[in-house]
Enzyme design. Structure first.
Site, PDB file in Angstrom:
ATOM      1  N   LEU A 136       0.858  -1.180   0.000  1.00  0.00           N
ATOM      2  CA  LEU A 136       0.000   0.000   0.000  1.00  0.00           C
ATOM      3  C   LEU A 136       0.895   1.231   0.000  1.00  0.00           C
ATOM      4  CD1 LEU A 136      -2.618  -0.918   2.782  1.00  0.00           C
ATOM      5  CD2 LEU A 136      -2.963  -1.026   0.304  1.00  0.00           C
ATOM      6  N   ASP A 137       0.419   2.308  -0.602  1.00  0.00           N
ATOM      7  CA  ASP A 137       1.157   3.557  -0.549  1.00  0.00           C
ATOM      8  C   ASP A 137       1.295   4.019   0.896  1.00  0.00           C
ATOM      9  OD1 ASP A 137       1.273   3.629  -3.323  1.00  0.00           O
ATOM     10  OD2 ASP A 137      -0.578   4.796  -3.489  1.00  0.00           O
ATOM     11  N   LYS A 138       2.297   4.835   1.148  1.00  0.00           N
ATOM     12  CA  LYS A 138       2.568   5.365   2.488  1.00  0.00           C
ATOM     13  C   LYS A 138       1.317   5.963   3.125  1.00  0.00           C
ATOM     14  CE  LYS A 138       5.329   9.039   4.714  1.00  0.00           C
ATOM     15  NZ  LYS A 138       4.313  10.116   4.798  1.00  0.00           N
ATOM     16  N   THR A 140      -1.841   5.492   2.335  1.00  0.00           N
ATOM     17  CA  THR A 140      -3.043   4.661   2.262  1.00  0.00           C
ATOM     18  C   THR A 140      -3.046   3.730   3.458  1.00  0.00           C
ATOM     19  OG1 THR A 140      -3.060   4.718  -0.158  1.00  0.00           O
ATOM     20  CG2 THR A 140      -4.310   2.955   0.897  1.00  0.00           C
ATOM     21  N   ARG A 236      -5.946   5.778  -7.433  1.00  0.00           N
ATOM     22  CA  ARG A 236      -5.728   7.227  -7.449  1.00  0.00           C
ATOM     23  C   ARG A 236      -5.736   7.759  -8.884  1.00  0.00           C
ATOM     24  NH1 ARG A 236      -0.315   7.597  -4.087  1.00  0.00           N
ATOM     25  NH2 ARG A 236      -0.663   9.870  -4.286  1.00  0.00           N
TER      26      ARG A 236
END
Length: 302
Positions: A136-138, A140, A236
């Protein structure tokens, strides 16, 4: 030191991964598949795939690299472990936590925390990504599935690839959608104008997202988004593409947005087949307090 094993096949013997798993002691089929993927197994001096059919008189060369030591430092960082057994763990990652170490983020990552809280992790992704099946993105938050051995890692990765692992996200987006559900089928690749970002581009990788509206507010909507593919920044990029960017997204969204700590995107549920038992596993993670607080304010304002 690298170990080299050479075999000559006496008779036709079916798939190479099955053949070698039977021939080699202490070598699991998942480990063999990994070696094949990394081109450490050659047949007649050529790389092959796991489904290659072994033929009589094939010369197989197996290169077994020296194991890399895991030199990432375990750190006693609070971690919400929703579930774990001998094969898997399910984590609720907080917003703001980087998943694995990289330049500028050597400490405080999910991997640092995992190494402290969970002693056994798969080694397939190397020393800086032990156990990490997907990421997961930082900024998220939400559910991540962790593999505790290589066999589990391979089987979970296969479910990601064949799209049988179901992942659903909640996102607060700018704008009010008029339709209740839809599908975004648009290829994603590097943005030619900014190589640090991604965009919908001709010739990009197939990318499919499905969404449905959970709530509508005055100027925003709450969506549930499910992934059919798993490209970097997919949700996104796709929501920006249809002109409903995620609130708080500093890269793909507008500057005037909801107050928070990054994009309002949360990995809410995951469903997959257990790699050992074959049972269907379903997990949910509640949204973080910042996300819930934003929803409450939007409800009051609508």
């Amino acid at each position: 030191m690298e170990e080299i094993i050479t075999l000559t096949v006496p008779v036709d013997a079916g798939r190479i991964d099955k053949y070698l798993a039977n021939e080699l002691e202490n070598m699991s089929r998942s480990k063999i598949q990994l070696l094949i993927d990394e081109q450490n197994i050659l047949v007649n001096d050529e790389p092959i795939k796991s489904n290659y059919k072994v033929q009589s008189q094939d010369e197989i060369q197996i290169s077994i690299p020296e194991p890399e030591p895991i030199d990432v430092i375990p750190e006693d960082i609070p971690l919400e472990i929703i579930y774990q057994d001998e094969d898997i763990a399910v984590i609720n990652k907080p917003q703001g936590m980087v998943v694995h170490p990289a330049a500028g983020h050597n400490h405080g990552t999910l991997v640092n925390a995992l190494l402290h809280h969970i002693k056994d992790l798969s080694g397939i992704n190397g020393k800086i990504r032990p156990g990490i099946v997907h990421r997961l993105d930082k900024d998220t938050s939400g559910i991540l599935v962790i593999a505790k051995n290589d066999e589990a890692h391979v089987k979970l990765s296969e479910q990601l690839q064949d799209r049988s692992m179901q992942r659903k996200y909640w996102a607060i987006v700018h704008g009010v959608l008029s339709h209740n559900h839809g599908t975004i089928d648009a290829p994603i690749g590097r943005d030619p104008k900014n190589r640090q970002q991604f965009t919908v581009v001709t010739g990009g990788k197939e990318s499919i997202s499905h969404f449905r509206v959970l709530e509508r507010f005055k100027d925003y909507s709450l969506l549930e988004v499910s992934l059919e593919t798993g490209r970097t920044h997919q949700i996104r990029v796709h929501l920006k593409y249809i002109n409903f960017p995620i609130a708080g997204d500093e890269v793909y969204g507008p500057k005037k947005t909801l107050k928070g700590n990054g994009q309002f995107l949360h990995a809410h549920t995951v469903e997959f087949t257990h790699p050992r038992t074959g049972n269907l596993m379903h997990f949910e993670a509640e949204v973080p307090s910042t996300f819930e607080g934003a929803l409450e304010e939007l409800r009051l304002d609508s």
